[in-house]
Design a protein around this motif. Structure first.
Motif, PDB file in Angstrom:
ATOM      1  N   LEU A   1     116.733  25.205 155.022  1.00 28.86           N
ATOM      2  CA  LEU A   1     117.375  24.521 156.153  1.00 28.86           C
ATOM      3  C   LEU A   1     117.493  25.476 157.344  1.00 28.86           C
ATOM      4  O   LEU A   1     117.302  25.085 158.504  1.00 28.86           O
ATOM      5  CB  LEU A   1     118.749  23.989 155.741  1.00 28.86           C
ATOM      6  CG  LEU A   1     118.695  22.861 154.691  1.00 28.86           C
ATOM      7  CD1 LEU A   1     120.096  22.526 154.181  1.00 28.86           C
ATOM      8  CD2 LEU A   1     118.030  21.609 155.269  1.00 28.86           C
ATOM      9  N   ALA A   2     117.754  26.761 157.056  1.00 30.08           N
ATOM     10  CA  ALA A   2     117.858  27.750 158.143  1.00 30.08           C
ATOM     11  C   ALA A   2     116.498  27.913 158.811  1.00 30.08           C
ATOM     12  O   ALA A   2     116.398  27.982 160.044  1.00 30.08           O
ATOM     13  CB  ALA A   2     118.346  29.086 157.598  1.00 30.08           C
ATOM     14  N   ARG A   3     115.431  27.946 158.005  1.00 29.21           N
ATOM     15  CA  ARG A   3     114.097  28.098 158.616  1.00 29.21           C
ATOM     16  C   ARG A   3     113.740  26.869 159.456  1.00 29.21           C
ATOM     17  O   ARG A   3     113.106  26.992 160.500  1.00 29.21           O
ATOM     18  CB  ARG A   3     113.049  28.354 157.534  1.00 29.21           C
ATOM     19  CG  ARG A   3     111.817  28.946 158.155  1.00 29.21           C
ATOM     20  CD  ARG A   3     110.777  29.411 157.214  1.00 29.21           C
ATOM     21  NE  ARG A   3     109.478  29.159 157.810  1.00 29.21           N
ATOM     22  CZ  ARG A   3     108.374  28.877 157.145  1.00 29.21           C
ATOM     23  NH1 ARG A   3     108.409  28.821 155.829  1.00 29.21           N
ATOM     24  NH2 ARG A   3     107.256  28.654 157.765  1.00 29.21           N
ATOM     25  N   ALA A   4     114.173  25.702 158.983  1.00 27.96           N
ATOM     26  CA  ALA A   4     113.878  24.472 159.739  1.00 27.96           C
ATOM     27  C   ALA A   4     114.460  24.548 161.157  1.00 27.96           C
ATOM     28  O   ALA A   4     113.883  23.988 162.097  1.00 27.96           O
ATOM     29  CB  ALA A   4     114.421  23.258 158.994  1.00 27.96           C
ATOM     30  N   THR A   5     115.558  25.259 161.322  1.00 23.95           N
ATOM     31  CA  THR A   5     116.188  25.337 162.657  1.00 23.95           C
ATOM     32  C   THR A   5     115.418  26.266 163.600  1.00 23.95           C
ATOM     33  O   THR A   5     115.703  26.309 164.789  1.00 23.95           O
ATOM     34  CB  THR A   5     117.644  25.858 162.578  1.00 23.95           C
ATOM     35  OG1 THR A   5     117.609  27.203 162.113  1.00 23.95           O
ATOM     36  CG2 THR A   5     118.506  24.997 161.670  1.00 23.95           C
ATOM     37  N   THR A   6     114.464  27.028 163.071  1.00 22.76           N
ATOM     38  CA  THR A   6     113.766  28.010 163.915  1.00 22.76           C
ATOM     39  C   THR A   6     112.568  27.418 164.666  1.00 22.76           C
ATOM     40  O   THR A   6     111.973  28.096 165.497  1.00 22.76           O
ATOM     41  CB  THR A   6     113.247  29.206 163.074  1.00 22.76           C
ATOM     42  OG1 THR A   6     112.253  28.722 162.159  1.00 22.76           O
ATOM     43  CG2 THR A   6     114.364  29.883 162.315  1.00 22.76           C
ATOM     44  N   PHE A   7     112.185  26.176 164.346  1.00 25.49           N
ATOM     45  CA  PHE A   7     110.997  25.603 165.004  1.00 25.49           C
ATOM     46  C   PHE A   7     111.337  25.152 166.417  1.00 25.49           C
ATOM     47  O   PHE A   7     112.449  24.707 166.685  1.00 25.49           O
ATOM     48  CB  PHE A   7     110.431  24.448 164.166  1.00 25.49           C
ATOM     49  CG  PHE A   7     109.807  24.946 162.894  1.00 25.49           C
ATOM     50  CD1 PHE A   7     108.487  25.380 162.878  1.00 25.49           C
ATOM     51  CD2 PHE A   7     110.545  25.039 161.728  1.00 25.49           C
ATOM     52  CE1 PHE A   7     107.921  25.882 161.712  1.00 25.49           C
ATOM     53  CE2 PHE A   7     109.985  25.535 160.559  1.00 25.49           C
ATOM     54  CZ  PHE A   7     108.666  25.958 160.550  1.00 25.49           C
ATOM     55  N   ARG A   8     110.342  25.280 167.322  1.00 30.11           N
ATOM     56  CA  ARG A   8     110.642  25.060 168.741  1.00 30.11           C
ATOM     57  C   ARG A   8     110.687  23.596 169.139  1.00 30.11           C
ATOM     58  O   ARG A   8     111.091  23.276 170.251  1.00 30.11           O
ATOM     59  CB  ARG A   8     109.657  25.828 169.630  1.00 30.11           C
ATOM     60  CG  ARG A   8     108.219  25.395 169.511  1.00 30.11           C
ATOM     61  CD  ARG A   8     107.299  26.176 170.431  1.00 30.11           C
ATOM     62  NE  ARG A   8     105.956  25.639 170.379  1.00 30.11           N
ATOM     63  CZ  ARG A   8     105.068  25.932 169.450  1.00 30.11           C
ATOM     64  NH1 ARG A   8     105.393  26.775 168.483  1.00 30.11           N
ATOM     65  NH2 ARG A   8     103.868  25.380 169.457  1.00 30.11           N
ATOM     66  N   SER A   9     110.256  22.697 168.258  1.00 32.23           N
ATOM     67  CA  SER A   9     110.376  21.273 168.589  1.00 32.23           C
ATOM     68  C   SER A   9     110.833  20.510 167.357  1.00 32.23           C
ATOM     69  O   SER A   9     110.646  20.967 166.217  1.00 32.23           O
ATOM     70  CB  SER A   9     109.028  20.718 169.066  1.00 32.23           C
ATOM     71  OG  SER A   9     108.146  20.592 167.951  1.00 32.23           O
TER      72      SER A   9
END
Ligand SMILES: CC(C)(COP(=O)(O)OP(=O)(O)OC[C@H]1O[C@@H](n2cnc3c(N)ncnc32)[C@H](O)[C@@H]1OP(=O)(O)O)[C@@H](O)C(=O)NCCC(=O)NCCS
Length: 235
Positions: free
Chosen positions: A30-38
């Motif tokens: 879930l933390a990695r999902a927040t790192t995407f730019r769109s």
């Protein structure tokens, strides 16, 4: 689910994945999902990770939320949710190996109950993905470029893309990804050449997958690579 010999494979349309199941993912995912730019990229990532859990769950019988994602990146020696996909599942000892590839709205998943493979990699691309001028000099070995010379012009793009998915499948099976120079590895034969260390002496299986056989549109190229040390029995 397509059960070819070897890892269990499934092709999934990412837009068909229920993002409401994101609660199945763990904190690192879930933390990695927040790192995407769109939000589109975030959803693509999330859908792939949900689909992979559902695939493994269907294979082992464990509930998808009970799996522990244990990804490992050999480049940064990090277990922060990226790199080689591995899962701990309640019903089995050790780590279950998996692989995933996304392209457009499609995702190909692989997971293996067989503990013998030391590495599994799958890759998909749409048929023209490697159709650009610099591809041969950037990515291909001299031997592969020689083979390209023999290919009729109308089939060159397809040849390059097929080579690329093989190459990425092998690089994923090695666990390096593109941290290893793709032009150093020759994938024109059934066993990759140009490897070093234990994988160089291992038993390899590199297969082009028919998109129809795995349930994907016909304009995709797909490949799977697995390797195992020679002393653990035949594949
Ligand atoms: C692996 C790689 C070739 C795939 O790139 P791609 O074609 O754009 O993307 P695909 O959709 O086909 O594959 C992505 C999947 O490859 C897998 N993957 C990533 N790194 C991997 C590795 N080192 N070994 C094996 N599989 C890997 C993951 O399952 C990833 O899915 P995720 O996004 O859910 O984590 C590329 O991401 C890469 O080279 N990564 C490593 C680069 C690196 O070392 N970075 C340093 C980070 S510290």
């Amino acid at each position: 689910m397509t059960s070819l010999q070897g890892p269990s494979l499934a092709a999934v349309r990412l837009s068909d994945v229920d993002l409401g199941l994101a609660h199945l993912l763990d904190e690192a995912e879930l933390a990695r999902a927040t790192t995407f730019r769109s939000s589109a990229l975030r959803d693509t990532f999330t859908a792939g990770r949900i689909a992979l859990r559902l695939h493994i769950s269907a294979l082992t019988g464990d509930s998808p939320g009970s799996l522990t994602a244990d990804y490992f990146c050999p480049t940064c020696s990090n277990r922060a949710g990226h790199g080689i996909p591995q899962y701990q599942v309640p019903s089995r000892a050790g780590r279950l190996r998996a692989s995933l590839s996304r392209s457009g709205n499609w995702c190909l998943l692989a997971a293996s109950l067989d503990e013998r493979p030391a590495g599994i990699g799958v890759d998909i691309e749409n048929g023209s993905a490697a159709d650009f001028d610099g591809f041969p000099s950037l990515v291909m070995t001299a031997n592969e470029r020689g083979q390209l010379q023999e290919v009729p012009p109308a089939l060159k793009a397809r040849f390059q893309t097929r080579l690329w998915v093989r190459k990425e499948a092998v690089l994923k099976a090695l666990g390096t990804g593109l941290a290893q120079e793709p032009s150093a590895i020759d994938v024109s034969g059934s066993t990759p050449a140009g490897l070093s260390g234990p994988p160089a002496a291992a038993l390899w299986k590199v297969e082009d997958l028919s998109p129809a056989a795995v349930g994907m549109p016909g304009d995709f190229a797909a490949s799977i690579a697995t390797w195992q040390p020679r002393d653990v029995g035949p594949q």
